[in-house]
Design an enzyme around this catalytic site. Structure first.
Site, PDB file in Angstrom:
ATOM      1  N   SER A 309      39.453  -3.868 -19.364  1.00 11.49           N
ATOM      2  CA  SER A 309      39.231  -2.920 -18.275  1.00 11.49           C
ATOM      3  C   SER A 309      40.516  -2.345 -17.676  1.00 11.49           C
ATOM      4  O   SER A 309      40.463  -1.357 -16.951  1.00 11.49           O
ATOM      5  CB  SER A 309      38.426  -3.589 -17.163  1.00 11.49           C
ATOM      6  OG  SER A 309      37.210  -4.061 -17.691  1.00 11.49           O
ATOM      7  N   HIS A 352      25.336  -1.029 -11.550  1.00  9.45           N
ATOM      8  CA  HIS A 352      25.980  -0.787 -10.264  1.00  9.45           C
ATOM      9  C   HIS A 352      25.286   0.287  -9.446  1.00  9.45           C
ATOM     10  O   HIS A 352      25.683   0.554  -8.326  1.00  9.45           O
ATOM     11  CB  HIS A 352      27.438  -0.344 -10.498  1.00  9.45           C
ATOM     12  CG  HIS A 352      28.306  -1.434 -11.004  1.00  9.45           C
ATOM     13  ND1 HIS A 352      28.483  -1.695 -12.353  1.00  9.45           N
ATOM     14  CD2 HIS A 352      29.061  -2.356 -10.350  1.00  9.45           C
ATOM     15  CE1 HIS A 352      29.293  -2.701 -12.503  1.00  9.45           C
ATOM     16  NE2 HIS A 352      29.672  -3.133 -11.304  1.00  9.45           N
ATOM     17  N   CYS A 365      33.092  -0.705 -13.277  1.00 10.57           N
ATOM     18  CA  CYS A 365      31.819  -0.374 -13.928  1.00 10.57           C
ATOM     19  C   CYS A 365      32.074   0.191 -15.327  1.00 10.57           C
ATOM     20  O   CYS A 365      32.809   1.152 -15.507  1.00 10.57           O
ATOM     21  CB  CYS A 365      31.060   0.654 -13.100  1.00 10.57           C
ATOM     22  SG  CYS A 365      29.576   1.235 -13.946  1.00 10.57           S
TER      23      CYS A 365
END
Lengths: 585, 372
Positions: A309, A352, A365
């Protein structure tokens, strides 16, 4: 008969004169024609030129704290010329060494060089041997210098170690003046800056006899001490960072965003460079290179993994710069999207809900970035990734670096001879799939994000005056401000994934990441060897950052659990006032 | 025994002066070669050599005072005693430098092979003097097996290869000087050509390792500069570094710094040549040449065949020792470990050589007629 006899004597007299003429001619040849050559040989016989190693320069950290020191090293040696007259068994017994090992050393000796029997003698041993030297005239005690690494394993990958000149180096011209027995830098900074630290060896011209006994010192040139070296690292930060890792393996690279100076470079597990100081023993060396945890691998530069991420920052920048999204653009995360027969999930199974870029970053997300990445396209993502220094060597020359990998359509075509699929863009958008980075590259990236887009050459030594950046990424300041603001939220917001890095001392911005080892869903239940690798990139303070760093924990699970706390400890160690910092400069 | 006046008028001062000159130069060189470099006491070699010089002079005087005919009469006994001493060295001799060459008598070391060479020459002269005309093959074979074979065997057993080879050489030279027929020469050449490979192999097998190495090192001095050929190379360095005019007395380095082995014995010439250069070496060679030519002249003038052969034998001995030793130091000969007459340190050799010089003087002084 009588005349016959005197005739014969005349022949003999003639022959005698001829024989003496032969001797004379030979003497003429040796003494007059070749006299100069033999004069030189005679002087070479008599004169021994000893190179005196120069004291090596001291290595300091950026605050002037010494990291190494030179200590005397006593060694007892055997004069090879005295071998025949020496009772080796008595010497083996006297020095308490194995007689077989002694014989092996004598067999492997080099002509005219003292045979080192035992090194690292304590003062007590030196005194003991010296008192009895008259009984053992073949023995001599030498004192040399040895390098002592004051912090042991801390920073070993960066500081490096010394080793004997190896045979291939001995042939190279840059090592011409190095005494054969000398130790030179063979790893890390010791190797990179060897010429600076080395100094100029001195020279002693000694008159010796055929037994190698020194008779008179005829001429002496003292050695010139090597220059001291001030590294860019902060040893307190380094120590705190290494301690924070505990028994975990991984790496940490911390940069000063305004200069590119490397504040800390950690690779765990580490090794003790003091093992190398007098030549590492074979068993110690085997233990190091055969260890399953590979302590000699510099994980900061030589391990490459999907950035997870942390790469979403690149996707976000690409999407913003290509104006396919705006900060306010929202996507709806329902826990995953499907593409053909494949589905791409979000790490949060329930989804989310509807979110904008800020929350997409702070809560990491996946779905948001699948879609943002799809809009930007893989080639734009790759373009910005490369601008931030991903997919190429950082230029930290401690070891041979891994380059990482930033895939795009051309790469896929060239390497796999296949078209690029959208699913691969999804994977790349969240830093999985083909994307590979080293910890050092991510440090360069987060440093550039934190400092307004400037890429500096990473430096191992402290800089004394401001330096110019190598380049500036082609990203608008507003874009970077948006990202930085979100990164602050990652740590500061209650739902931020980097909440574990929140500090009471300083305002930290950061981003977690997870490099999947296996694509299993329930990661907590797999054994440690198969658990995901944890990333955390961070900088602090958010306004005017003084440190930017990356933490990589092998099999550390999610970045928020293991990597973020290490980053926090390192940042606090660097930025909080320390008692010893003031006294050292 | 009263000393005749003519003994003094006919006394050969040339031999005495050359021999004394060389011995004094030798003592000076021994002093320089063994001098300590830093502090330390001067080793007593040179003092001992001075003692030996005086003993040698006394021996010379004694030898000169008796008519050499007496030597002819006692040559069998002298030869037998010499042989017994060689035998004794094998039994009693102590180990030194890989070879047994000494007998210890009290504080002295006595080297029978040095003395024996003179006994040997005496015996051969006696035998050959009884042959009229040239030597036949039979004469040569008798002489060889009666007087040469056994000592050669004993010397090889020691092993003292150097002295053995030199005795053989002196024998051949004396036979040639006595004169041989054309038949002998032809035969000798044929036998020599046929036997060289066989004899060579047999001798090679019998040689000790250090002897083989010395021969190999002579053929190829560069094969291992630190090992076998070390002696030769260091000697050449010493002599060559002397240059034209030498480094000066007590300025040589090769000897006292111990790069030269056997610096005061077998390699004394190297030390001399280093300090006195080409000029000095040439002068020393000239003095040796004068001694040898004087010996040949004495042989020519000797009043009888025994005197002629004896002075020839002694002169050959000086010549062969001189040439082989100096030849060795300058790399023209293999290292055989024989001393330089009158120069090298060593009592037995010095006294023997003084006796030999005395015999030369004796023969020359009594060249005209019987004194009684």
């Amino acid at each position: 008969m009588k005349t016959n006899g005197s005739e014969r004597i005349r022949v003999i007299a003639f022959a005698t004169v001829l024989l003496f003429l032969v001797l004379t001619v030979r003497l003429l040849q040796l003494q007059v024609l070749q006299g100069e050559k033999f004069k030189r040989l005679s002087n070479e016989n008599r004169l021994r030129i000893e190179k005196v190693p120069a004291p090596r320069g001291i290595i300091y950290d950026r605050n002037g704290i010494p990291l190494v020191k030179n200590s005397p090293y006593y060694c007892v040696s055997l004069l090879p010329e005295m071998l025949k007259k020496t009772d080796l068994n008595a010497i083996a017994k006297f020095l308490n060494i194995d007689a077989e090992e002694l014989n092996r050393k004598i067999e492997n000796r080099k002509p005219f060089e003292p045979i080192k029997l035992k090194g690292g003698l304590s003062f007590k041993e030196v005194a003991f041997i010296e008192a009895r030297l008259s009984d053992y005239p073949a023995l001599i005690i030498d004192v040399e210098e040895t390098r002592h690494y004051l912090y042991g394993k801390v920073g070993a990958h960066l500081i490096g170690y010394l080793g004997k000149l190896n045979p291939s180096q001995a042939k190279r011209p840059d090592f011409k003046d190095i005494p054969r027995e000398a130790f030179i830098g063979q790893w890390g900074v010791e190797k990179l800056f060897d010429k600076t630290l080395r100094g100029i060896p001195g020279k002693r011209v000694i008159e010796v006899d055929a037994l190698g006994r020194q008779l008179r010192l005829l001429h002496e040139e003292p050695p010139v001490k090597g220059d001291d070296l001030y590294l860019s690292i902060d040893i307190n930060l380094q120590k705190a960072a290494e301690e924070a890792f505990g028994r975990r393996t991984g790496a940490l690279v911390a940069l000063k965003p305004s200069t590119g100076e490397i504040l800390s470079l950690v690779s765990r597990p580490s090794f003790d460079p003091n093992l190398f100081a007098r030549g590492i023993s074979y068993t110690d060396w085997l233990r190091l290179i055969r260890s399953r945890k590979a302590p000699m691998l510099n994980r900061a530069l030589q391990s490459q993994y999907p950035p997870g991420s942390t790469f979403k920052l690149i996707t976000a920048i690409a999407a913003l710069e290509k104006e396919v999204i705006k900060p306010e653009t929202t996507f709806n995360c329902t826990g995953g999207i499907s593409h053909g027969r494949w589905s791409f999930g979000c790490w949060k199974p329930g989804g989310h809900g509807t979110l904008s870029l800020y929350r997409a970053i702070t809560e990491s997300c996946d779905v948001y970035f699948y879609l943002a990445g799809k809009e930007a396209g893989i080639n734009s993502i790759a373009e910005y990734a490369r601008q931030f220094g991903l997919g190429e060597e950082t230029g930290i020359r401690l070891v041979k670096e891994k380059t990482g990998l930033i895939p795009d359509k051309a790469w896929k075509k060239r390497v796999k001879n296949e078209p690029w699929y959208l699913g691969e863009t999804y994977n790349a958008s969240i830093g999985q799939g083909y994307v590979l980075t080293t910890p050092a590259q991510l440090a360069m990236m987060i440093s550039a994000i934190s400092n307004g887009g400037y890429i500096y050459e990473p430096r191992l030594t402290r800089i004394e005056s401001p330096v110019e950046p190598v380049r500036k990424v082609k990203v608008k300041k507003e874009t970077l401000d948006i990202i930085k603001d979100a990164l602050r939220g990652v740590v500061a917001d209650e739902h931020g994934t980097g909440y574990a890095a929140r500090s009471t001392v300083v305002d930290i911005g950061g981003k977690t990441g997870t490099a999947q080892v296996i694509s299993a869903k329930r990661r907590q239940q797999v054994p440690e060897a198969l658990r995901d690798h944890a990333w955390f990139v961070a900088f602090a303070p958010v306004e005017n950052p003084e440190i930017a760093l990356v933490v990589f924990v092998e099999h550390g699970g999610h970045g928020s659990e293991t990597a973020a706390p290490i980053a926090k400890k390192a940042i606090e160690a660097y930025l909080s006032p320390k008692e010893n910092k003031s006294e050292d400069r | 025994m009263k000393i005749d006046r003519r003994l003094i008028t006919n006394f050969d001062w040339v031999v005495l002066c050359t021999v004394l000159f060389i011995t004094v130069v030798g003592i000076m060189t021994i002093f320089s070669a063994t001098r300590p470099l830093i502090g330390g006491e001067q080793p007593s070699f040179y003092i001992k050599q001075i003692y030996w010089l005086f003993i040698g002079l006394v021996a010379l005087a004694l030898v000169v005072s008796v008519d050499y005919i007496w030597l002819s009469r006692t040559s069998h006994i002298v030869y037998a005693v010499g042989l017994l001493l060689l035998l004794a060295v094998l039994i009693l001799g102590r180990i030194g430098l890989g070879a047994q060459r000494w007998i210890n008598i009290g504080p002295f070391s006595f080297q029978p092979s040095e003395l024996f060479k003179l006994c040997f020459i005496l015996m051969l002269s006696r035998y050959m003097s009884m042959i009229h005309g040239t030597m036949s093959i039979r004469n040569i074979l008798i002489a060889f097996f009666a007087f040469v074979f056994l000592p050669l065997l004993l010397l090889l057993k020691q092993p003292d290869l150097g002295t053995a080879v030199i005795l053989l050489l002196i024998f051949v030279l004396m036979v040639l000087a006595k004169g041989v027929g054309r038949k002998v020469i032809t035969l000798a050449v044929i036998i020599a050509l046929i036997s060289v490979p066989f004899v060579g192999n047999i001798i090679w097998d019998e040689l000790k390792d250090y002897q083989k190495k010395r021969l190999l090192a002579f053929v190829q001095p560069d094969i291992d500069p630190e090992g076998v050929s070390y002696h030769i190379n260091q000697s050449k360095v010493a002599i060559g570094s002397g240059g034209a005019f030498g480094k000066g007395y007590l300025k040589g380095t090769q000897g006292p710094f111990r790069f030269l082995p056997e610096k005061h014995t077998d390699f004394v010439f190297s030390v001399f040549a280093e300090e006195w250069g080409f000029i000095g070496s040439l002068f020393l060679l000239a003095v040796y040449l004068i001694l040898i030519l004087r010996g040949l002249d004495t042989a020519k003038r000797a009043k009888d065949e025994f005197g002629r052969l004896l002075s020839l034998g002694i002169t050959f001995m000086f010549l062969v020792y001189c040439f082989v030793n100096i030849g060795m130091t300058i790399g023209l000969m293999p290292v055989v470990g024989i001393p330089l007459p009158f120069m090298s340190y060593g009592g037995t050799a010095l006294v023997t050589n003084f006796i030999a010089a005395g015999i030369l003087i004796n023969i020359r002084a009594r060249r005209f007629e019987l004194f009684y």
